[in-house]
Design an enzyme around this catalytic site. Structure first.
Site, short mmCIF file in Angstrom:
data_model
loop_
_atom_site.label_atom_id
_atom_site.label_comp_id
_atom_site.label_asym_id
_atom_site.label_seq_id
_atom_site.Cartn_x
_atom_site.Cartn_y
_atom_site.Cartn_z
CE LYS A 199 96.46 63.65 58.86
NZ LYS A 199 96.08 64.82 58.10
N GLY A 355 103.78 69.10 71.58
CA GLY A 355 102.33 68.98 71.49
C GLY A 355 101.65 68.03 72.46
N GLY A 378 105.50 73.46 68.42
CA GLY A 378 106.03 73.52 67.05
C GLY A 378 107.51 73.80 67.03
P1 AMP Z 1 100.08 64.86 66.83
O1 AMP Z 1 99.62 66.28 66.98
O2 AMP Z 1 100.51 64.50 65.45
O3 AMP Z 1 101.06 64.46 67.89
O4 AMP Z 1 98.77 63.96 67.03
C1 AMP Z 1 98.08 63.90 68.23
C2 AMP Z 1 96.72 63.35 67.98
O5 AMP Z 1 96.80 62.07 67.43
C3 AMP Z 1 95.90 63.22 69.25
O6 AMP Z 1 94.84 64.14 69.22
C4 AMP Z 1 95.40 61.79 69.20
O7 AMP Z 1 94.03 61.66 69.53
C5 AMP Z 1 95.62 61.39 67.76
N1 AMP Z 1 95.75 59.94 67.62
C6 AMP Z 1 96.53 59.11 68.31
N2 AMP Z 1 96.32 57.83 67.94
C7 AMP Z 1 95.38 57.84 66.99
C8 AMP Z 1 94.73 56.82 66.24
N3 AMP Z 1 95.04 55.54 66.42
N4 AMP Z 1 93.81 57.21 65.34
C9 AMP Z 1 93.51 58.51 65.19
N5 AMP Z 1 94.09 59.52 65.86
C10 AMP Z 1 95.02 59.19 66.76
#
Ligand code: AMP
Length: 397
Positions: A199, A355, A378
Site C-alpha cells: 500500500k 519486512g 517496523g
Molecule cells: P508490505 O508489507 O507493505 O511491504 O507489503 C508486502 C506485501 O505486498 C506482500 O505480501 C505482497 O504479496 C504484497 N503485494 C505486492 N504486490 C502486490 C500486488 N500487485 N497486489 C497485491 N499485493 C501485492
C-alpha cells in the site's frame, strides 16, 4: 553513552536486550529461523571474551495475560546454545528472588537467559518500577534489539535510565544505524530507492523523505496501481487506494520538481483471480482489463529497473515488486534482487530493509550477496521515515 568497543566488561554483568522474538514450529515449538539469534551473537560473545557475564532479556510473541507456555523462552535455549556453542542458564521468571539470585551468582563467561519480559503487562506499558527491577540484573546495559527499538517498553527503553553512565548499543544496532545512515546521507551518486509492497498509505512518509535523498525512485508492488489510476490508466481489479490518488499525483509532481527520476512500472503480469492457479497475461500497466488484477511487474519494467540499478552506487530496497509468495508472480521481485546483487558486485552499497523484501531476499538465498540486510522490520521503517526511535534515544541521552 558508552561504546561497546571500549567498555571494560571484566568482572561485570552485562544486561543485554536482544530480539529473540524468533519463529517457532507450532507443533514442536522449536526454532524455525535463528537469524535473530545469530545476529545478536557478536555482542554476547564480545562481552564474554572481555571477561564479563551476560544476562539476556527478550520478548517472544504476544502473550495476552501473563505466562503462556507456547511463548516461553525456554523453547529457544538449545538453539542459543547451538549458535553460541556455550551453555545457557535459564531463569523461569524475568524478575523475582530466584532470577535475581541467579544473575547475582553469575561467574565471568556465563550466560543467563531471563523468561519472556512480556509475561508482565508492565513491559509494554513501559512501567518504571518494573524497569528498575529488570535493571537489577546488570552492572551495565546494552541495547542490541533493533527490531524493538521503536517501542518505548520497559526492557527496550525505560530500563536504560537506570544505567546513566553504563549504557551502550550492541554491534547489531550499531551496524543497522550505520547502514541506514550510509544510504540516507551518502554523497555517492546515483542513489536509487525501490519502494514496493502492498500500500501507498503505509509507505507515504518514506517516499516523501526519499525524494529529498535519491536520484531514482522505483515504485513497485501493489502501490504502483494507485499511481497508474491517478494518471487515469485502467487498473481493473488491482489493489488501489482511492483515498491516495491525489497524493500519488502530488508525489509525481514533487519528484519532477526535485529532478528525481520516478519509475512507475510500464507493464504488468495480470491474473483473473488472486491465486497461483490463475490465468495470466502480460499487458501495458495502463490497459488492465476489467475483472483482471496486476500482481507483478512485467519484463519491460524489469529491464528498465535493471538499467537503473546496475549503474547505481547506493541502493535501498524496501518492499516486494509483486506477490512474490506465489511462484507465478515472483519474477519481478526475483529479478530486482538479481539486479541489486549485480550492482553490489560492481561496488554499490545495497541495503535491504523492512519486512517483506527481507523475506524475499532470504527466500532467494541472496542475503549474503547484498551489503546489508536489516533485521528490524517496523523499526527500520520508522528510522527511514526519520522518526527518533525511543530505544535509540534512551541510550544516546
Ligand atoms: P508490505 O508489507 O507493505 O511491504 O507489503 C508486502 C506485501 O505486498 C506482500 O505480501 C505482497 O504479496 C504484497 N503485494 C505486492 N504486490 C502486490 C500486488 N500487485 N497486489 C497485491 N499485493 C501485492
Amino acid at each position: 553513552m558508552k561504546s561497546i568497543h571500549t567498555y571494560p566488561f571484566e568482572g561485570k554483568r552485562a544486561l543485554i536486550r536482544v530480539d529473540f522474538n524468533v519463529p517457532l514450529d507450532k507443533k514442536t515449538l522449536t526454532v524455525t529461523d535463528n537469524t535473530r539469534i545469530r545476529a545478536a551473537a557478536p555482542t554476547i560473545l564480545h562481552v564474554l571474551e572481555k571477561g564479563g557475564s551476560v544476562v539476556l532479556m527478550s520478548h517472544l510473541g504476544r502473550p495476552k495475560q501473563g505466562p503462556e507456555d507456547r511463548f516461553s523462552l525456554k523453547h529457544i535455549i538449545s538453539e542459543i546454545e547451538k549458535v553460541l556453542e556455550k551453555q545457557v542458564k535459564f531463569a523461569s521468571d524475568c524478575i523475582g528472588k530466584e532470577a535475581f539470585e541467579m544473575s547475582e551468582n553469575l561467574s565471568p563467561g556465563e550466560i543467563l537467559l531471563l523468561e519472556n519480559v512480556r509475561f508482565y503487562k508492565q513491559e509494554t506499558m513501559g512501567d518504571e518500577t518494573f524497569s528498575k527491577q529488570l535493571a537489577k540484573h546488570g552492572d551495565c546495559f546494552i541495547n542490541d534489539a533493533f527490531g524493538t527499538a521503536h517501542r518505548a517498553h520497559a526492557s527496550t527503553t525505560v530500563v536504560a535510565k537506570f544505567f546513566p553512565n553504563d549504557k551502550m548499543f550492541g554491534f547489531l544496532i550499531e551496524n543497522e544505524i550505520k547502514a541506514v545512515d550510509k544510504v540516507l546521507n551518502s554523497k555517492e551518486k546515483p542513489r536509487t530507492a525501490i519502494v514496493g509492497g502492498a500500500k501507498v498509505s503505509s509507505k507515504i512518509t518514506i517516499i516523501k523523505r526519499l525524494l529529498e535523498r535519491v536520484d531514482h525512485l522505483i515504485v513497485g508492488g501493489g502501490m504502483a496501481y494507485t499511481f497508474v489510476k491517478a494518471q487515469e490508466g485502467n487498473v481493473g481489479n488491482s489493489l488501489v487506494e482511492d483515498d491516495y490518488l491525489e497524493m500519488a499525483n502530488q508525489i509525481l509532481k514533487e519528484a519532477k520538481e526535485k529532478s528525481v527520476n520516478i519509475l512507475i512500472p510500464v507493464d504488468t503480469v495480470i491474473a483473473d483471480v488472486f491465486s497461483n492457479d490463475a490465468n495470466t497475461q502480460i499487458v501495458p500497466i495502463t490497459e488492465i482489463p476489467d475483472e483482471w488484477m496486476g500482481l507483478d511487474v512485467g519484463p519491460k519494467t524489469i529491464q528498465m529497473c535493471d538499467e537503473i540499478l546496475t549503474q547505481s552506487k547506493v541502493i535501498l530496497w524496501n518492499g516486494p515488486m509483486g506477490v512474490f509468495e506465489m511462484e507465478k508472480f515472483q519474477s519481478g521481485t526475483l529479478e530486482i534482487a538479481r539486479s541489486i546483487v549485480r550492482a553490489t558486485e560492481k561496488g554499490a552499497f545495497s541495503l535491504v530493509g523492512g519486512g517483506d523484501s527481507v523475506a524475499a531476499i532470504n527466500m532467494f538465498g541472496f542475503a549474503d550477496k547484498v551489503s546489508y540486510v536489516s533485521t528490524g522490520g517496523g523499526a527500520m521503517l520508522e528510522y527511514l521515515e526519520g522518526k527518533e526511535l525511543p530505544g535509540i534515544k534512551a541510550i544516546k541521552e
